[in-house]
Structure formats: C-alpha cells, structure tokens
Design an enzyme around this catalytic site. Structure first.
Site, PDB file in Angstrom:
ATOM      1  N   HIS A  53       0.841  -1.200   0.000  1.00  0.00           N
ATOM      2  CA  HIS A  53       0.000   0.000   0.000  1.00  0.00           C
ATOM      3  C   HIS A  53       0.871   1.242   0.000  1.00  0.00           C
ATOM      4  O   HIS A  53       0.601   2.212  -0.686  1.00  0.00           O
ATOM      5  CB  HIS A  53      -0.832   0.045   1.283  1.00  0.00           C
ATOM      6  CG  HIS A  53      -1.955  -0.933   1.279  1.00  0.00           C
ATOM      7  ND1 HIS A  53      -2.643  -1.260   2.407  1.00  0.00           N
ATOM      8  CD2 HIS A  53      -2.507  -1.632   0.276  1.00  0.00           C
ATOM      9  CE1 HIS A  53      -3.576  -2.128   2.101  1.00  0.00           C
ATOM     10  NE2 HIS A  53      -3.500  -2.383   0.819  1.00  0.00           N
ATOM     11  N   ASN A  98       5.703  -4.325 -23.013  1.00  0.00           N
ATOM     12  CA  ASN A  98       6.341  -4.852 -21.794  1.00  0.00           C
ATOM     13  C   ASN A  98       6.205  -6.366 -21.758  1.00  0.00           C
ATOM     14  O   ASN A  98       7.167  -7.095 -21.538  1.00  0.00           O
ATOM     15  CB  ASN A  98       5.700  -4.267 -20.535  1.00  0.00           C
ATOM     16  CG  ASN A  98       5.785  -2.763 -20.491  1.00  0.00           C
ATOM     17  OD1 ASN A  98       6.588  -2.174 -21.203  1.00  0.00           O
ATOM     18  ND2 ASN A  98       4.958  -2.139 -19.684  1.00  0.00           N
ATOM     19  N   CYS A 134       1.499   1.012 -25.879  1.00  0.00           N
ATOM     20  CA  CYS A 134       1.372   1.517 -24.502  1.00  0.00           C
ATOM     21  C   CYS A 134       2.407   0.931 -23.547  1.00  0.00           C
ATOM     22  O   CYS A 134       2.315   1.138 -22.346  1.00  0.00           O
ATOM     23  CB  CYS A 134      -0.039   1.288 -23.982  1.00  0.00           C
ATOM     24  SG  CYS A 134      -0.466  -0.452 -23.834  1.00  0.00           S
TER      25      CYS A 134
HETATM   26  C1  PEP Z   1       2.488  -4.107 -21.360  1.00  0.00           C
HETATM   27  O1  PEP Z   1       2.576  -5.307 -21.112  1.00  0.00           O
HETATM   28  O2  PEP Z   1       3.196  -3.521 -22.190  1.00  0.00           O
HETATM   29  C2  PEP Z   1       1.522  -3.273 -20.633  1.00  0.00           C
HETATM   30  C3  PEP Z   1       1.322  -2.019 -20.949  1.00  0.00           C
HETATM   31  O3  PEP Z   1       0.894  -3.845 -19.576  1.00  0.00           O
HETATM   32  P1  PEP Z   1       1.529  -3.984 -18.120  1.00  0.00           P
HETATM   33  O4  PEP Z   1       2.832  -3.250 -18.111  1.00  0.00           O
HETATM   34  O5  PEP Z   1       0.525  -3.418 -17.179  1.00  0.00           O
HETATM   35  O6  PEP Z   1       1.669  -5.462 -18.012  1.00  0.00           O
END
Ligand code: PEP
Ligand code: MG
Length: 753
Positions: free
Chosen positions: A367, A632, A680
């Site tokens: 938290h 990611n 993203c």
């Molecule tokens: C990703 O995997 O690129 C992504 C944006 O999701 P997270 O980083 O939340 O797994």
C-alpha cells in the site's frame, strides 16, 4: 509449563526489582540471566549487546562457559545470534547446529545445546542486543515462551538504556567515526532521484517504563488510546482530500478494519494483564505480530505487517501523549528513513518537504508504495543494514535508477546529484511549458500522445502534460489495494472520476490484469513456476466471468451517456477476444433490460501482448475497434526473456531489427485495416525508441506522464522522410541492435532524443 508462561507478572516484578536494585550493572545482568534460565527451564540464557562497529558481544551468560563473556563477539548477520540481530526478528529452532547460519564458537561450549530461541533487544527502533535461551533437548519453543522472552527482552532494553553497560558515547562516537561515505544497495519501488537530510520515522518505540505499577490504570490508558486512535482514523477518512475516494481512501478503509481487529486488541489487553505498561504492551504485541507476519510467504499479507506497525506506533504515541506534529516534523528536503512505513503514516507527512524514502523493507505491491507513487515521492526499498548506517540529520542521496542510497556522500557525489536534480526540475518546467504545443513532426505528421494511468491521483497529470487522453488505464491497481473485492458502486465511482477528469478526452480502460505477479488478496492463488505466463489477466476473467461481468457493469454505469473504451489484456487468440466481447454484449443487454442509460458509444479493443495473436491479426482486425501493443509483456514473450529479471535486463535490445520488423508489420496491418493502433508499453516512453516507432508508421503512443514531454520534444524535431529511408536500409540486418546507428542518426539530424 515454565513459570514465565504461567506467572508472567511475578517474573516481571522480580526482574524489575533486580534492575532497580544496587550493585554493578554487570552483576545485575548476571542475576538477570540466571533468573530467566530458571523461569524458562533453560540450560542456557545469554545476553549479547551491540558495541561499536555493530559488533555483538556476549555480556552475560548462564550455562555457557564463563570465559566466553566479553570474548565471544560476532557481526550482525554472523551466526544465529547475528541473524536475529540482522533481521530484528525472533529465531526459534530445534536443531541449532544444523542451521546453515550456525557458527561454532569453541570458547562457549555451546555445541551441547540443540534448541535455540533468540529474540532481539530493541531500543528506539534499533537492535541493541540479542537475548538467547538454549536447551540440550531438541525442541521448538512454544509461542507463549517466545512471547514471554520478547517481553523480557523489553525489560532488559530498559536496563541497558539506564545503565553504563555500553557507553552511549561509544555507539555515537562509532556513528561519527563511520563518517566515511557509505553506499548501500536497494530495490527501486518508486522511481526518482532525491537528496536531503535523513529523518527517522520511528519516534514511537521509546518505551521508558515496561513494568506496570498499577495494572488497572494501565488498562484504562490502553482503552482510552484505542478509542482515540479510531477517532483519528475516522477523521482521516472523512478528510475533504479523500472525499472523492480513490486508492488513498481504500487504503485507509482496509486500515480501519485492522484498527477494529478483535484479536489484536485482546492480545494487547492480555499483555497489560501480564504486568506490562500500556505502551510496552502495545510494543510487545507488535513485535510478535511482526514476527508472525514475516513468516508468511504471501508478499501481500506480509506487507500488511507495516499496517500494524503503523497502528501500533500511533497507539504508543497516543499513550505517551506525543503529538503527531512533533513526530512528523520534516525540514526542507527530508529523506525519510525507516524499517517500514505505513500508508496512513506516509499521508501524514508534508509532501512538499518529503523528497524521498528509503526503507529496510517494502515491496512493489505494498500500500505504501502505491501511496508514495501517487504522492510522487521516490522510494528505494529492501536496503539491508540501513538503520545501522544512517544517523538522523545526515546527508543522503537516493537514486532509484542505480538502486543505490549514498549515505554521507562525498562532495563530488553531492554535486553530481544536485546538478542532476536541478536539471531535472528545469526540464520538467520546460516540458510543462510545452504542454500546449502539438506533437507534430517537422514535415507535418501528427502523433497522438496519450497517458498511462492507474491511480486516481495520476489523473491530475492529464492537464499538466497536455496528453490527449488516457491510452491505458490499469484498473487492477484499485483491486490490489483493496482487502475485499471492490463492489460495483466503488468501481463505478473510480471509473467515473477518471472520465470526469478526462472531460472530452478518451480513456481506455483495460480490464483487470491480475494474477501472476499482480496479486490481489481475495483470489485463491497457486504457486506458479512462471507467473507471467500463468493464470493471469483474461485467463482469470474467463474462468471467473463474474469478476469480469461486474467490472464491465461498473464501466457501463460510469460511462452512461459518454464514450466508453474497453480493452482486454493478454489475449492470445481471436476466440478469447470473442468470448470477452460476448460477456460485454450481455452486460449491455442487461443494462438495456433495466432501462438504464447506456454509454453514447462503446469501442472495444484488445492488447497485443502474446505473440500468437500476431498470426491471427487480419481476422482480429475485422472484429476490434482498436488495438494496443503492450510491449512490456509482448517483448518478454518475443525473446522468452523475463521482464523482471535484473540479470536479463540488458540481454536483448528492443531496437533489434527483429523487433522493429515485427512491429512494422503489425502497425502496417492495422493502418491498412483502418484500425487505430497505440503502443502503450514502456518502450514508447523513451525518445529514441519512440523515434524508431514513429519512423515505422506508428502514430499513437501512450506512456507515463513524465515521458510525454521528452517524446513530444523528439517528435517536434523529427523529419520523417529521412528517417524512413534510414530505417528501410537497416531492418534487414542481423545485428544485435541498431541502437547506435539510430543515436548517430538522431545526432546528425538535430533530433532531441
Ligand atoms: C504491457 O505489457 O506492455 C503493458 C502495458 O501492460 P503492463 O505493463 O501493465 O503489463
Ligand atoms: Mg502487460
């Protein structure tokens, strides 16, 4: 049953009497160990105290050889006694000589003894020594015995503090003598750099009187303090800053639940009945709660230990009549130093003065970490030996990038970081000033820059960065801080707040990506060998459709009359997307059946995070309204390379021709199908990588708020035609990476990367 368990009050009185009596302190300590050994029915009882240089020295023993006194010495972490000191937790083992950390000291003759129970002697939040009992017969001590020994250790701490056993000068001189700079390693919890003076967070554990004179009076003190603590928490929850909800509120509400925990209160009452003062009782129970919680393997539950620390600290301060303000006084540029900090405690600090936090404990899912991130304060956790190496007021530099904390750094280090902090502040101000400029290349191509968010506190950055919307709203954060499954109304409130903050700008809500490494307390879990490839995200949602249905319901309610963007994470095949979409459709029909206002428009998309989906891209693009590339995860599967393994961090480069060729293909397919595609993952937030991506045809990037400024600046200095030609010539190469040549290209063309 040993007397210590059956008649604790009697033993405490006798101990207290011994300590208050006359004679040399060392003699009294000798009598103390004899008394404890008798009462614990132990063959050995020994006291080790901390001396200069963090050395633990045997000061008194009953049962070990007398000549070992003042001769047997060990470092923190060395042997079993050192292990107790290092972890500041009790150690209870039946076969001490077989423990991997056992270190045999012939001068003590301790090889005869099999069972070992050691507890730390704590003073003002630090380990001042270790109290040990040992027995010849192998056995594990009962929990009542462990608790009793912890109580005794508190009484000894009082004795140590009030006598000349170890000259306090020796320890403080030692601290000054260690005036040399020290660099300690930790783990990045919240990113950033900070420089300031150390402020210790634990003012609360100064227990000056442990044995009660009047038990009834102590009972009243405890009950009054519990009532007052609850009142304080209620006031915090009702505070106008929290009125709009969000994670802070959730954290506090979980916290309130702990404050009413019956088991916790009963234990404190029992401790008072055993003869302790009210504050000593709270502290004793806390030591025990902490020791128990540290044994739990589940990181989420283990982290809750700091919530109890926080509450216990609060109670002790109330009992001792200390005001919150006295304890929480930060000066300009303070770095908070602690073993751990509770989330509510953190919120008590003045955000403007708090520049960084360094902890001996802490984890990415705590938290506290979530609150600190929302407050924008860098945190370095898991710094072992921190409290031993820093003194209040000393200069400290925190750098989460290198994962170091520099204690008493040299002039050169200070100057380097001062400069870095100045540069960073100046740069941030510049980016903020540029927020209204468009993200357009020199040759007139527009790139849409969106922001990633996950906490309601992040929403403020939307205006500050000039982002065109939220390209990824990670909904799981809200679930990770809640102790129970958030209700539909609660979820609706959060999603609605995000849409309100965005006004007309789009917000792409990603449905829960929980499981794997993002654990929530209310879902059963198995230990998985590969959690990133395990039961997570949409795999959980499709197996437990109610979870997804409620979330979609909340999203539909929140978006009544507005535009809703929903996307599903970790989709591996078109069939999975269809299954999710079907659930959404059912929820839309349900809404209709209830006669509730639907969203004005609903756009449904998914994330490309699992490589298999790329082989069904054309089919997928016929069914989705948009696609989001989550690099990611995608890249960890692309290279079969764990994204969280520090050893593998530099192994592969995302500017490898294979990656860029793959992404170019995905973007081209989306563009041809007229389906908006956004990237993203973190990759899009780094200007050099973003440059390559825009060169490949990507026109939408969603990234963290701090990356928007630098990426926009890069775009505004970019000439796309030249870059395209440059990339075309390099994508067929089989080099490990084209990073260097891209850097040269950017430099040669005046692109700000
Ligand atoms: C990703 O995997 O690129 C992504 C944006 O999701 P997270 O980083 O939340 O797994
Ligand atoms: Mg992901």
């Amino acid at each position: 049953m040993p007397d210590v368990v059956s008649q604790p009050r009697l033993l405490l009185r006798r101990l207290h009497g011994l300590m208050a009596g006359g004679g040399a302190a060392e003699d009294r300590l000798g009598q103390v160990v004899r008394l404890i050994a008798q009462n614990m029915v132990a063959e050995v009882c020994s006291i080790y105290l901390v001396r200069a240089g963090g050395v633990l020295e045997l000061f008194a023993t009953e049962g070990l050889k007398a000549e070992a006194v003042h001769r047997t010495r060990m470092q923190f972490g060395e042997g079993l006694v050192g292990l107790v000191a290092e972890r500041a937790l009790p150690l209870n083992i039946s076969e001490a000589p077989q423990h991997p950390r056992f270190s045999y000291r012939p001068e003590t003759g301790e090889d005869l003894y099999h069972s070992f129970l050691g507890v730390p002697i704590m003073r003002t939040g630090r380990v001042a020594g270790v109290l040990v009992v040992q027995n010849v017969t192998p056995r594990r001590y009962q929990s009542e015995e462990v608790e009793a020994l912890q109580t005794i250790a508190m009484v000894i701490a009082e004795l140590v503090g009030s006598t000349e056993l170890v000259d306090p000068e020796e320890l403080s001189e030692d601290a000054l003598a260690t005036g040399a700079p020290v660099t300690l390693d930790g783990m990045k919890l919240v990113e950033g750099v900070a420089l300031g003076n150390a402020v210790f967070h634990v003012p609360q554990v100064k227990i000056t009187r442990t044995v009660a004179d009047d038990i009834d009076a102590e009972r009243v003190r405890l009950e009054d303090a519990i009532a007052q603590m609850r009142l304080q928490l209620e006031e915090m929850i009702e505070h106008p800053d929290l009125a709009h909800g969000g994670e802070h509120r959730e954290v506090l509400e979980t916290y309130r639940m702990f404050a009413y925990d019956q088991g916790w209160q009963d234990k404190m009452r029992d401790a008072v009945s055993s003869g302790l003062t009210a504050d000593a009782a709270v502290n004793r129970v806390q030591l025990d709660t902490r020791a128990r919680m540290m044994k739990i393997r589940d990181p989420y539950l283990r982290e809750r230990a700091s919530d109890f620390d926080d509450l216990a600290g609060r109670l002790i301060r109330i009992i001792q009549g200390a005001s919150e303000e006295d304890d929480r006084k930060l000066k300009e540029d303070s770095i908070l130093i602690a073993r751990s900090v509770g989330p509510a405690e953190l919120m008590d600090y003045d955000r403007r003065l708090l520049k960084g936090i360094v902890l001996e404990e802490g984890s990415a899912t705590s938290h506290m970490t979530i609150v600190a991130r929302a407050m924008g304060v860098p945190v370095l956790g898991r710094v072992s030996g921190l409290l031993e190496h820093v003194e209040p007021g000393e200069l400290v530099v925190v750098d989460t990038e290198s994962q170091h904390v520099f204690v008493r750094p040299g002039e050169d280090v200070v100057e380097t970081y001062r400069q870095a902090i100045r540069d960073r502040a100046r740069l941030l101000a510049e980016y903020e000033a540029e927020r209204t400029l468009s993200a357009e290349t020199l040759d007139g191509t527009s790139v849409t820059l969106l922001m990633n968010a996950g906490l309601t506190a992040d929403l403020a950055s939307l205006d500050a960065t000039g982002a065109e919307g939220i390209g990824l709203f990670r909904t799981e954060f809200q679930f990770m801080v809640a102790s129970t499954l958030p209700k539909v109304e609660e979820q609706t409130r959060i999603y609605s707040a995000a849409l309100d903050a965005a006004r007309e700008r789009p917000v792409v809500f990603r449905t829960l990506d929980i499981g794997g490494d993002k654990q929530v307390p209310f879902l059963p879990r198995d230990e998985e060998e590969n959690p990133a490839m395990g039961w997570r995200a949409i795999r959980v949602a499709l197996d437990r459709p109610a979870l997804l249905r409620y979330q979609l319901r909340a999203l539909l309610y929140a978006a009544a009359g507005r535009t809703l963007h929903v996307m599903f994470p970790m989709i591996a095949e078109v069939a999975e997307f269809r299954a999710c979409r079907k659930i959404l459709q059912k929820e839309i029909e349900r809404l209709d059946g209830l006669g509730k206002e639907p969203p004005a428009r609903v756009f449904v998309g998914c994330m490309l995070e699992v490589p298999s989906l790329a082989w069904q891209l054309d089919a997928l693009l016929k069914e989705v309204d948009f696609l989001s590339i989550g690099t990611n995860d995608l890249m960890q599967f692309f290279f079969a390379c764990d994204r969280s393994s520090p050893r593998l961090a530099g192994r592969y480069d995302l500017l490898a021709p294979s990656v860029l060729t793959f992404l170019r293909g995905v973007v081209a397919s989306c563009n041809a199908a007229n389906v908006p595609v956004t990237l993203c993952g973190e990759m899009g937030g780094r200007p050099l990588e973003a440059m390559a991506l825009v060169g490949l045809g990507l026109r939408r990037i969603s990234t963290s708020p701090t990356s928007i400024g630098p990426v926009k600046r890069m775009i505004r200095t970019l000439n796309l035609d030249e870059l395209r030609v440059f990339l075309d010539a390099r994508l067929d190469s089989t080099d490990h990476s084209i990073r260097d040549s891209l850097i040269h290209f950017a430099r040669d063309h005046g692109i700000k990367i």
